[in-house]
Design an enzyme around this catalytic site. Structure first.
Site, PDB file in Angstrom:
ATOM      1  N   GLU A  50       0.957  -1.128  -0.003  1.00 36.12           N
ATOM      2  CA  GLU A  50       0.023  -0.021  -0.080  1.00 36.12           C
ATOM      3  C   GLU A  50       0.618   1.440   0.042  1.00 36.12           C
ATOM      4  O   GLU A  50       1.620   1.578   0.745  1.00 36.12           O
ATOM      5  CB  GLU A  50      -0.904   0.050   1.318  1.00 36.12           C
ATOM      6  CG  GLU A  50      -1.851   1.490   0.930  1.00 36.12           C
ATOM      7  CD  GLU A  50      -3.001   1.361   2.172  1.00 36.12           C
ATOM      8  OE1 GLU A  50      -2.906   0.799   3.297  1.00 36.12           O
ATOM      9  OE2 GLU A  50      -3.900   2.323   2.042  1.00 36.12           O
ATOM     10  N   GLU A  75       5.175   4.921   3.493  1.00 36.19           N
ATOM     11  CA  GLU A  75       4.471   6.033   3.923  1.00 36.19           C
ATOM     12  C   GLU A  75       5.580   6.848   4.273  1.00 36.19           C
ATOM     13  O   GLU A  75       6.740   6.376   4.752  1.00 36.19           O
ATOM     14  CB  GLU A  75       3.611   5.866   4.930  1.00 36.19           C
ATOM     15  CG  GLU A  75       2.908   7.028   5.552  1.00 36.19           C
ATOM     16  CD  GLU A  75       2.275   7.879   4.712  1.00 36.19           C
ATOM     17  OE1 GLU A  75       2.838   9.099   4.569  1.00 36.19           O
ATOM     18  OE2 GLU A  75       1.209   7.591   4.414  1.00 36.19           O
ATOM     19  N   ASN A 102       9.850   7.337  -0.108  1.00 41.11           N
ATOM     20  CA  ASN A 102       9.181   7.729  -1.086  1.00 41.11           C
ATOM     21  C   ASN A 102       8.863   6.892  -2.065  1.00 41.11           C
ATOM     22  O   ASN A 102       9.513   5.961  -2.680  1.00 41.11           O
ATOM     23  CB  ASN A 102      10.182   8.726  -1.864  1.00 41.11           C
ATOM     24  CG  ASN A 102       9.763   9.465  -2.922  1.00 41.11           C
ATOM     25  OD1 ASN A 102       8.590   9.810  -2.896  1.00 41.11           O
ATOM     26  ND2 ASN A 102      10.680   9.567  -3.903  1.00 41.11           N
ATOM     27  N   ASP A 125      -2.707  11.862  -2.180  1.00 42.59           N
ATOM     28  CA  ASP A 125      -2.896  13.563  -2.234  1.00 42.59           C
ATOM     29  C   ASP A 125      -3.377  14.051  -3.587  1.00 42.59           C
ATOM     30  O   ASP A 125      -2.885  13.947  -4.437  1.00 42.59           O
ATOM     31  CB  ASP A 125      -1.829  14.138  -1.852  1.00 42.59           C
ATOM     32  CG  ASP A 125      -1.368  13.607  -0.389  1.00 42.59           C
ATOM     33  OD1 ASP A 125      -2.329  13.689   0.458  1.00 42.59           O
ATOM     34  OD2 ASP A 125      -0.077  13.298  -0.023  1.00 42.59           O
ATOM     35  N   LYS A 129      -4.953  22.274  -6.355  1.00 45.20           N
ATOM     36  CA  LYS A 129      -4.587  23.493  -7.189  1.00 45.20           C
ATOM     37  C   LYS A 129      -4.004  23.466  -8.378  1.00 45.20           C
ATOM     38  O   LYS A 129      -3.203  22.586  -8.725  1.00 45.20           O
ATOM     39  CB  LYS A 129      -3.856  24.461  -6.200  1.00 45.20           C
ATOM     40  CG  LYS A 129      -4.489  25.022  -4.876  1.00 45.20           C
ATOM     41  CD  LYS A 129      -3.562  25.842  -4.155  1.00 45.20           C
ATOM     42  CE  LYS A 129      -4.389  26.370  -2.928  1.00 45.20           C
ATOM     43  NZ  LYS A 129      -3.418  26.639  -1.663  1.00 45.20           N
ATOM     44  N   ASP A 161     -11.353  10.485  -4.111  1.00 43.15           N
ATOM     45  CA  ASP A 161     -12.651  11.088  -3.803  1.00 43.15           C
ATOM     46  C   ASP A 161     -12.578  12.517  -4.766  1.00 43.15           C
ATOM     47  O   ASP A 161     -13.366  13.375  -4.425  1.00 43.15           O
ATOM     48  CB  ASP A 161     -13.107  11.625  -2.377  1.00 43.15           C
ATOM     49  CG  ASP A 161     -11.862  12.324  -1.723  1.00 43.15           C
ATOM     50  OD1 ASP A 161     -10.575  12.402  -2.274  1.00 43.15           O
ATOM     51  OD2 ASP A 161     -12.128  13.166  -0.817  1.00 43.15           O
TER      52      ASP A 161
END
Ligand SMILES: C[S@@+](CC[C@H](N)C(=O)[O-])C[C@H]1O[C@@H](n2cnc3c(N)ncnc32)[C@H](O)[C@@H]1O
Length: 221
Positions: A50, A75, A102, A125, A129, A161
């Site tokens: 994951e 992570e 990373n 993430d 923008k 989402d």
């Protein structure tokens, strides 16, 4: 991190956290470093990776429900790693390891080629923008790294989402010669093993629709 998280890190890292030779940055992976899954887990078993596991909700739950598979959480957020180790320890999970690194480096060099039977990326993430969208993880070129880490026929599972990131994922992965869609219709069904995470809950609370995708790694020639 809080004092409790620091303590959890010190006490549980020897059991869960992989020691990775670094390159330049703290979360980098030395390009010659290779994970040895049999040595790390003490057995041969399907490996599920994951990326961006956050607090570890999805991976701790999956590792606990599937003792015959091995799991690797990737992570860079230390407090999230601490929470993951605390929950894994509480649940008595033994088939999980964490790497503070990373993700693209883990996929493109650290994992042995073809080692992963699945790669999961849930609520990556969104960098919503306009001037930041180039920082997104799923962008042109990502498929090469994921395809290298996945076994033939291995699955790349995604959920987000953010509608325009979902559309970007489809555009990027449809164009990848090493992947094919593993779903019919516009979006994939929610993957049964994907539990609700903090980020999914937040997205739903804001009225955003959740979209799942799944792609299959084509067999190597
Ligand atoms: C929006 S959060 C989602 C966390 C979790 N999957 C969930 O659903 O709750 C995205 C996570 O990806 C991690 N992340 C972002 N870029 C990363 C990278 N290059 N390598 C590893 N983790 C990364 C972040 O630290 C963050 O915890």
């Amino acid at each position: 991190m809080s004092e409790a998280q620091e303590r959890a890190f010190a006490e549980l890292a020897p059991q869960y956290l992989l020691e990775v030779p670094r390159d330049v940055a703290w979360t980098s992976v030395h390009p010659e470093a290779r994970m040895d899954p049999v040595a790390e887990y003490g057995r041969e078993a399907p490996l599920i990776v994951e990326i961006g596991s956050g607090q570890g909700h999805a991976i701790v739950s999956a590792a606990s429900a599937r003792p015959d598979d091995d799991f690797l959480a990737v992570e860079v957020f230390r407090a999230g790693l601490a929470r993951t180790m605390l929950d894994a320890d509480k649940a008595g999970v033994r088939n999980l390891r964490l790497v503070e690194a990373n993700a693209p480096e883990v996929l493109s060099t650290y994992l042995p080629e073809g080692a992963a039977s699945e790669v999961w990326i849930f609520f990556s993430d969104p960098w919503h923008k306009k001037r930041h969208t180039k920082r997104r993880l799923i962008r042109p070129g990502f498929g090469d790294a994921a395809a290298r880490a996945l076994a033939d026929g291995g699955l790349l599972r995604l959920a987000t989402d953010w509608e325009d990131y979902a559309l970007q994922m489809v555009e990027v992965l449809d164009a990848e010669p090493l992947f094919e869609r593993a779903f019919d219709g516009e979006w994939a069904e929610r993957f049964e093993g994907r539990v609700m995470t903090a980020f999914e809950r937040k997205g739903i609370a804001k009225g955003r629709e959740i979209r799942d995708l799944v792609y299959r790694r084509k067999p190597r020639a």
